[in-house]
Motif scaffolding. Sequence first.
Motif, PDB file in Angstrom:
ATOM      1  N   ALA B 352       4.833  84.278   9.176  1.00 54.62           N
ATOM      2  CA  ALA B 352       3.859  83.925   8.144  1.00 54.62           C
ATOM      3  C   ALA B 352       3.199  82.599   8.483  1.00 54.62           C
ATOM      4  CB  ALA B 352       4.541  83.857   6.787  1.00 54.62           C
ATOM      5  N   ARG B 353       4.002  81.643   8.991  1.00 56.27           N
ATOM      6  CA  ARG B 353       3.440  80.341   9.355  1.00 56.27           C
ATOM      7  C   ARG B 353       2.431  80.488  10.484  1.00 56.27           C
ATOM      8  NH1 ARG B 353       8.630  77.824   8.565  1.00 56.27           N
ATOM      9  NH2 ARG B 353       8.470  77.083   6.435  1.00 56.27           N
ATOM     10  N   MET B 354       2.790  81.340  11.455  1.00 55.78           N
ATOM     11  CA  MET B 354       1.896  81.599  12.585  1.00 55.78           C
ATOM     12  C   MET B 354       0.566  82.138  12.089  1.00 55.78           C
ATOM     13  SD  MET B 354       3.190  80.723  15.320  1.00 55.78           S
ATOM     14  CE  MET B 354       4.393  80.838  16.617  1.00 55.78           C
ATOM     15  N   ASP B 355       0.642  83.016  11.083  1.00 47.48           N
ATOM     16  CA  ASP B 355      -0.572  83.614  10.551  1.00 47.48           C
ATOM     17  C   ASP B 355      -1.366  82.641   9.693  1.00 47.48           C
ATOM     18  OD1 ASP B 355       0.164  85.850  11.817  1.00 47.48           O
ATOM     19  OD2 ASP B 355       0.921  86.921  10.056  1.00 47.48           O
ATOM     20  N   GLY B 356      -0.890  81.412   9.623  1.00 47.59           N
ATOM     21  CA  GLY B 356      -1.654  80.390   8.927  1.00 47.59           C
ATOM     22  C   GLY B 356      -1.398  80.308   7.441  1.00 47.59           C
ATOM     23  N   ALA B 357      -0.334  80.912   6.972  1.00 45.80           N
ATOM     24  CA  ALA B 357      -0.012  80.802   5.548  1.00 45.80           C
ATOM     25  C   ALA B 357       0.453  79.378   5.264  1.00 45.80           C
ATOM     26  CB  ALA B 357       1.079  81.793   5.182  1.00 45.80           C
ATOM     27  N   ASN B 358       0.042  78.837   4.119  1.00 42.44           N
ATOM     28  CA  ASN B 358       0.531  77.503   3.789  1.00 42.44           C
ATOM     29  C   ASN B 358       1.873  77.608   3.067  1.00 42.44           C
ATOM     30  OD1 ASN B 358       0.099  77.959   1.019  1.00 42.44           O
ATOM     31  ND2 ASN B 358      -2.029  77.251   1.181  1.00 42.44           N
ATOM     32  N   GLU B 359       2.498  76.447   2.875  1.00 46.54           N
ATOM     33  CA  GLU B 359       3.862  76.445   2.337  1.00 46.54           C
ATOM     34  C   GLU B 359       3.935  77.135   0.976  1.00 46.54           C
ATOM     35  OE1 GLU B 359       6.715  75.420   3.776  1.00 46.54           O
ATOM     36  OE2 GLU B 359       5.544  75.120   5.599  1.00 46.54           O
ATOM     37  N   TRP B 360       2.908  76.889   0.170  1.00 44.99           N
ATOM     38  CA  TRP B 360       2.923  77.484  -1.173  1.00 44.99           C
ATOM     39  C   TRP B 360       2.868  79.005  -1.089  1.00 44.99           C
ATOM     40  CZ3 TRP B 360       4.293  77.432  -5.902  1.00 44.99           C
ATOM     41  CH2 TRP B 360       3.680  78.269  -6.841  1.00 44.99           C
ATOM     42  N   GLN B 361       1.992  79.526  -0.191  1.00 43.81           N
ATOM     43  CA  GLN B 361       1.903  80.984  -0.052  1.00 43.81           C
ATOM     44  C   GLN B 361       3.226  81.568   0.434  1.00 43.81           C
ATOM     45  OE1 GLN B 361      -1.486  80.797   2.516  1.00 43.81           O
ATOM     46  NE2 GLN B 361      -2.834  81.746   0.985  1.00 43.81           N
ATOM     47  N   ILE B 362       3.843  80.869   1.382  1.00 42.17           N
ATOM     48  CA  ILE B 362       5.128  81.362   1.896  1.00 42.17           C
ATOM     49  C   ILE B 362       6.155  81.406   0.770  1.00 42.17           C
ATOM     50  CG2 ILE B 362       7.051  80.814   3.426  1.00 42.17           C
ATOM     51  CD1 ILE B 362       5.018  79.690   5.383  1.00 42.17           C
TER      52      ILE B 362
END
Lengths: 279, 453
Positions: B352-362
């Motif tokens: 998810a981080r790789m896909d550019g999700a921010n901490e809140w989205q994760i």
Amino acid sequence: MNAIRRGLGNGLVQAFLVVTGLVWMTPLAGLFLSSLRSAEDTATGGWWTVFTSPGQLSFDNYSALLDNSGITQAFWNTVLISVPATVLVVVIAALAGYAFAWLDFPLREPLFLLVVALLVVPVQIGLLPVAKLFGQLGLFGTIPGVVLFHVAYGLPFAVFLLRNYFAEIPKEMLEAARMDGGSEWRIFIRLVLPVGRPAIASLAIFQFLWVWNDMLVALLFADSTAQPLTVELQSQIRQFGSNIDVLAPGAFLSLVVPVAVFFAFQRHFVQGVMAGSVK
Amino acid sequence: MTATLVKEASRPAAASTDDVRRRPRRRGRIIALLFVLPALLLLGALVVYPVLFSVGRSFFDASGTRFVGGENYAEMFRDPATLKAVRNTAIWVVVAPTLLTGLGLILAVLVEKVRWATAFKLLLFMPMAVSFLAAGIIFRLAYDEDPDKGVLNAAVVSVHDAFTGTSSYPTARARDGQGLTKQPDGAYRTTAALSPGDTVTLGLVGVQPKDLPGGAEPAHAAAGRTPGPDELRGVVYLDFTPGGGGEQGRVDRRESGLPEMRVEAVRDGEAVASTTTASDGSFRFDGLSEGSYTVRLPASNFAPPYEGVSWLGPALVTPAIIGAYLWIWTGFAMVLIGAGLSTLPRDALEAARMDGANEWQIFRRITVPLLAPVLTVVFVTLVINVMKVFDLVYIIAPGPVQEDATVLATQMWLVSFGGGNNQGLGSALGVLLLLLVVPAMVFNVRRFRRSQR
């Protein structure tokens, strides 16, 4: 850029957690500082005034506490209740746990399901009937009565925990011990107890903590000669302000032991509390 | 629920008895019974029998002689005190576990990001070792209503005063007929109209000399200064000469100014300028256009000091006690949720981080859904515990508000032993407590049976 943002975020997280930690420490610090001040000082200002006038601090309350026979007696009663209640629960539950895990007897499965069902029975429901029962047996008001009640209500969780842990012992180990001609008693002492030590430690710590901190059971079952520290202190709470020089150091005295146990056996402590939290 | 530590037990070796070296079966059974007997006796006599006894007793009246059927259960919802206990327990059961699970989740996620996570967890878990009695005493101290004694009100009052300012003269007032008129809102206003170029002296009384702010200076000199043409000058002073002498309505030589007093110049009912008096009580407005003004001392100067929040009053006592409960149990929720967090698949988070999700989205889309089972366990465990809360309420709620704070467990105690002496109703309350945990009981038994298959 991203790294900067992450660094900033981390700084905020750190700050937030530091503040939370300070907030969590304040109540205990307040109690400790209050326990070192006279009732008059507490009546005129908060404990934080010691930072500007540290002259208020003294151990007078504690030395008065040691001369207070009601408090010292109650402290010993707490010990005399907690230690046997812990030892008995561990012994009785270990025996039963082993039998439920590895021995064969009639109604074994339904009886164990009953133990599981009793896990969440609230202490409150036992107060009245057991008080009547103890009255007839002459146990009401005595330390053995308080101990027995704690043992009984500690058992469901204790048996459940130990039986599950003992059931994990590899079958081959027990078979081998039986082949060597060990009696069940010998196997229990020589094999099961040592193997079960981690679970027993967690159980013992949880039970000790539970009984040491109990007020409700002792409030009903202990008379004035048998009452533990918690009950002795709550009897003074009506005059909260004027008794604060007894209440604050007394409360601190009562929490020093469990907190010491906590720091000495962190892992077992956390596991025991986690496992026993349904009680 | 008894999750974490207790691993699901593998199938117990019931077969162990018909193993290689078959022992005399009867002897083995007797030994086995000796092993379980102490536990079964105690459980039977002190747990099972009391449950049955209480259920039976709950159908009899206070003295236990007359069968009343469901009367005690009906009484539970008629008697205002018991009804209050039912309501408060409902509040506890909804609010405390929700807050604890939420707080535990946030802290568990955040603490993973710092290096001193272990120390933080230990610190927050430590209150679990403290008895409810000691916690009760701690919070009775912290919740003290007097901001000089209770740390919470001290904090609330200092935050409040930092934003709204303190009023320095709650007791001050003006003598009648000496130039100041009291307004309906508590402010004072000059009776006569003034215009730029005037000097005005505003005398107040009712302030103890010892209550004067430090650094207050005599007002006499300031009262004599001449104002400029577009300037309105004046002093606010304490019209009282210590030790006697002095004349009412005049700034005598030893009379003190009242510093830090807010003063407003009012024209046509609108405040056009405002200032604060200096240490000698003097003030001046300059740059005023021609016209007729009055000078006003706004009500905020005389407002009684903010006293903070009545934590242990009838309205807030339950939230206050829940606050103490949070102090004790947040560490528990955090550690349990943290244990669940450590079992989450790292690669899902990394992807998810790789896909550019921010901490809140994760957090929102991955962590929380994956943690749902753990969160449920924490929540249910807390509900069971909260239903039985007794000591904390008993200790923290002061005598007079005890009845506003009462919950099922304390009410059961009061009714049965604490003066109520109605053991029929007391037993019914005990049975109600038991009924409330029956779902958990069924859940435990089912889960155990499933694990045995």
